[in-house]
Scaffold this active site. Structure first.
Site, PDB file in Angstrom:
ATOM      1  N   TYR A 131      47.019  50.345  58.366  1.00 55.55           N
ATOM      2  CA  TYR A 131      45.776  49.702  58.789  1.00 55.55           C
ATOM      3  C   TYR A 131      45.736  49.723  60.318  1.00 55.55           C
ATOM      4  O   TYR A 131      46.007  50.739  60.926  1.00 55.55           O
ATOM      5  CB  TYR A 131      45.673  48.295  58.191  1.00 55.55           C
ATOM      6  CG  TYR A 131      44.266  47.753  58.240  1.00 55.55           C
ATOM      7  CD1 TYR A 131      43.205  48.452  57.655  1.00 55.55           C
ATOM      8  CD2 TYR A 131      43.982  46.558  58.893  1.00 55.55           C
ATOM      9  CE1 TYR A 131      41.908  47.979  57.724  1.00 55.55           C
ATOM     10  CE2 TYR A 131      42.693  46.075  58.960  1.00 55.55           C
ATOM     11  CZ  TYR A 131      41.661  46.789  58.381  1.00 55.55           C
ATOM     12  OH  TYR A 131      40.377  46.315  58.449  1.00 55.55           O
ATOM     13  N   LYS A 144      36.546  56.515  30.415  1.00 56.31           N
ATOM     14  CA  LYS A 144      36.386  57.856  30.972  1.00 56.31           C
ATOM     15  C   LYS A 144      37.342  58.055  32.145  1.00 56.31           C
ATOM     16  O   LYS A 144      37.930  59.131  32.325  1.00 56.31           O
ATOM     17  CB  LYS A 144      34.941  58.037  31.438  1.00 56.31           C
ATOM     18  CG  LYS A 144      34.534  59.478  31.633  1.00 56.31           C
ATOM     19  CD  LYS A 144      34.160  60.128  30.315  1.00 56.31           C
ATOM     20  CE  LYS A 144      33.541  61.486  30.509  1.00 56.31           C
ATOM     21  NZ  LYS A 144      32.990  62.036  29.265  1.00 56.31           N
TER      22      LYS A 144
END
Length: 771
Positions: free
Chosen positions: A43, A98
């Site tokens: 970060y 999915k």
């Protein structure tokens, strides 16, 4: 035809989705985040560096982020499965499903996005502006005609693949099947007369693709609820239907079917009659793909046309048209060349690759995994089986090549052979193997003895065992308690479920008479044996197995492994010249590891370690893996020298004297065995890659390692699998879920099948290991 599977129950489906962490997805970091330095790199301030690099060159997003292997699965829930407009939120289980299929079959990371609007402009706007997040978009369960508009507008607005699987996935698999059906019947596309029933997204997509592949416009009749779509018709049309209107005097489905070469159905149950089929041309091609029930069943077709080639959308008939053999691999190829779109040439390439694969000789291991079902190109095998592992190394390559040839690939692949090897590495065969094991059990049903039949998890597993056609479950316990639990759980069908209880069993005396001679010189009186058989469920269940009143046994939910094994071995012998040990399979981070021995041998001798290595390699190969065996130690090839390492080195020498057919080496640390870079420091190492079979130096290290991975690795564990008994009995962990119980029961059943067919593996020649 394979045995038909019973539908799952509502309770079973809800329990699957609720068990453990709710839902089917989670996100794990791929970089360490342990220290302040890690945080600074991942970060602020470190993240600013790739941000600036991507700002300068947008293509760098594929190098510094997950974009290149990331697909969004998007729906507004207006056409959820066959359930209709359930809304965006209710579509989330399907979209999560999915996403896990993408990961499971093609190692693609996917995230579900549910967009709560039916307005096309709002939907397109929401997705268009989020496009930089992903490498591709899979649209799903969006009603027609909005789906056509949404896909087209997103394709025009975005520079990544946008693919509506309900349309194109179905079309690609259908086209593949049609290529081979036409080949078998001696037809050419340009001469075929085709009838398509169903003018929704899938029907129109199928028709458009096969027309592009050669079916003539005037030879294709599209039929909807109103009838044939002909030139001049005005009722119930839109621009997508109208595009397929033809000059014809035929108005009904029955009229359209007369003399047709092919029927393609994407409509509803019982839409086609036997009379319609009888009126078709010689050697008709009938793809009845409505789900869950086809427009006409294969049995009905066969009753009037023995010469027909038939495909459906169901797994219990040959030639299942299943999208799962398409979309994961199509996206895999598209992502790997950073394609800007999935064009028609890529779709056709996928269809042709699938068709060509069906014409190849089927490897023995694939056929064996499907219960020995004959898989040879012909009327009942025109498309590959959905779990064929070769799909992963075939379709992505064809799609990638088509993308490069048509100029939509932004990162061409120069080494296709190397790419094929990379694809093979992405495919973990364990999941396929478990499905294949269940398929084989379904073809060879087994009487499964569940020793702890009063437990709710066991009852659920037993119901699944029966309802999936795996055989007859035998629950050991008290009838009143089991029936009461079933009633509380909503299980009302008791058919083909046996409950065995020592208090009422007619075989109790036979079990006592069988066990007494085995135990009388071990300090037990006849009355002691009688008490054992009548009061201990593991003893009673093991006697059932020993005397042939069941085919396999599973236990362990209420007692620890050691106690359960002690009771079982009072009744069941160890195989001659062998000893007992356990294998634990851990599937995590895209790899499967076989740990042995995790249950029994406290400090194995070199001969025992060699025996464990051989047997574990056999198990790994049976699960579809090419075994690479590492005999682990604290030291690596003599550094540092330790007294106990000599035992590991001696085990390698024992293997050297045996005629084994797998890679092995040792002694080595786990770091060297599993890390390719560390292994490269030892060029003399015999292993061609990271090990997948880990032979542990002692029971404590094996048990601790496997359980640590299970608890901390966020993977899937199968086992421990007990090896060496003369009859198939397996002991689950006390914390086992219903899914884990089913997996271990299937392993036990597979062993029972092997024994019944006389296919138990024999040890290679060499020193015999004594337990």
């Amino acid at each position: 035809m394979t045995k038909e599977k019973e539908p799952i129950t509502d309770q079973e489906a809800l329990a699957y989705h609720a068990e453990g962490k709710p839902g089917k997805l989670s996100i794990l970091p791929t970089k360490p985040l342990m220290t302040q330095r890690d945080l600074s790199l991942g970060y602020s301030p470190g993240v600013a560096v790739p941000c600036l690099a991507i700002h300068k060159d947008p293509a760098k997003a594929y190098d510094y982020t997950a974009k290149g292997n990331f697909v969004a699965v998007i729906s507004n829930g207006t056409a959820v499965l066959g359930l209709g407009n359930l809304g965006a939120l209710a579509s989330k289980p399907v979209m999560e499903g999915k996403a896990i299929l993408f990961k499971r079959f093609a190692d693609i990371d996917a995230i579900d996005i549910e967009v709560d609007t039916r307005d096309v402009d709002e939907f397109v706007g929401a997705i268009k502006f989020l496009g930089p997040s992903w490498g591709g978009i899979n649209l799903e369960d969006i009603a027609a005609p909005e789906c056509f508009i949404i896909e087209q507008r997103l394709r025009e607005a975005m520079d990544i693949p946008v693919f509506h699987d309900d349309q194109h996935g179905t079309a690609i698999i259908t086209a593949a099947a049609l290529i081979n059906a036409a080949h078998l019947t001696g037809r050419k596309f340009k001469d075929m007369k085709v009838v398509v029933l169903g003018a929704g997204s899938a029907g129109i997509a199928c028709l458009e693709l096969i027309k592009r592949m050669g079916i003539k416009h005037e030879n294709a009749l599209l039929v909807d609820k109103t009838g044939v779509i002909y030139e001049g018709r005005t009722e119930g049309l839109n621009q997508w239907k109208s595009a397929h209107a033809v000059k014809t005097n035929k108005r009904t489905l029955a009229e359209a079917m007369k003399g047709a070469d092919m029927f393609l159905g994407l409509a509803s149950k019982n839409a086609v009659t036997k009379e319609m089929v009888a009126s078709m041309a010689k050697n008709p091609i009938i793809f009845a793909m409505a789900n869950p029930d086809p427009e006409i069943t294969p049995e009905e077709v066969r009753s009037v046309r023995k010469d027909a080639i038939i495909a459906t959308g169901r797994s219990d008939y040959p030639n299942q048209v299943n999208n799962v053999m398409g979309f994961p691999y199509i996206f895999r190829g598209a992502l790997d060349v950073r394609a800007s779109q999935i064009n028609e040439e890529m779709k056709i390439a996928a269809a042709e690759a699938i068709a060509a694969l069906a014409r190849e000789d089927v490897p023995e291991e694939v056929s064996a995994a499907y219960g020995g079902r004959q898989m040879e190109f012909g009327p009942e095998y025109i498309i590959p089986a959905p779990f064929d592992p070769r799909l992963m190394t075939t379709i992505p390559i064809a799609v990638a090549i088509a993308a490069m040839e048509t100029g939509v690939a932004r990162k061409p692949i120069l080494d296709i052979i190397g790419y094929q090897k990379e694809l093979a590495k992405r495919r973990d065969p364990t999941a396929n193997s478990m499905q294949h094991i269940f398929d084989k059990v379904q073809d060879n049903p087994q009487r499964m003895i569940f020793a702890e039949g009063e437990e709710e998890k066991i009852i659920r597993a037993a119901v699944q065992w029966r309802d999936n056609g795996y055989g007859k479950p035998i629950l050991v316990g008290r009838v009143d308690r089991i029936r009461a639990s079933m009633k509380r759980m909503g299980v009302h069908e008791y058919e083909n479920m046996e409950i065995a209880n020592a208090a009422v069993s007619k075989h109790v005396d036979a079990y006592i008479d069988f066990l007494y001679p085995r135990m009388q010189r071990h300090g037990y009186l006849y009355r002691d044996i009688a008490r054992m058989v009548k009061n201990d469920r593991n003893i009673f269940a093991s006697c059932m197995l020993a005397l042939g009143h069941g085919d396999a046994l599973i236990t362990g939910l209420t007692r620890n492994y050691t106690v359960s094994l002690e009771n079982i071995t009072r009744v069941i012998d160890t195989r001659p010249n062998e000893f007992l040990f356990g294998i634990t399979l851990v599937v995590a981070k895209g790899r499967t590891l076989f740990f042995a021995d995790t249950t029994t041998q406290e400090l194995p001798t070199p001969e025992q370690l060699a025996h464990i290595a051989v047997r574990t390699a056999v198990a790994a190969r049976r699960m579809g893996h090419d075994p690479r065996v590492a005999l682990l130690s604290y030291s690596t090839f003599g550094n540092p020298m330790r007294e106990k390492s000599a035992r590991i080195r001696d085990a390698v020498k024992v293997l050297d004297g045996m005629k084994v057919d797998f890679e092995y080496d040792g002694e080595m640390s786990a770091g060297v065995a599993l890390n390719k870079e560390m292994m490269s420091l030892y060029p003399f190492c015999r292993l061609s890659g990271p090990a997948n079979v880990l032979i542990m130096p002692a029971l404590h290290s094996a048990h601790i390692s496997a359980h640590l991975l299970q608890e901390l690795g966020d993977g899937v564990t199968i086992g421990p699998v007990t090896i060496g008994l003369t009859r198939p009995a397996q002991i689950m962990q006390m914390s086992a879920t219903v899914s884990e119980i089913m997996n271990l029961a299937a392993v036990a059943a597979l062993e029972a099948i092997a024994q019944q067919q006389g296919k138990v593996a024999k040890l290679p020649k060499g020193k015999k290991a004594k337990g």
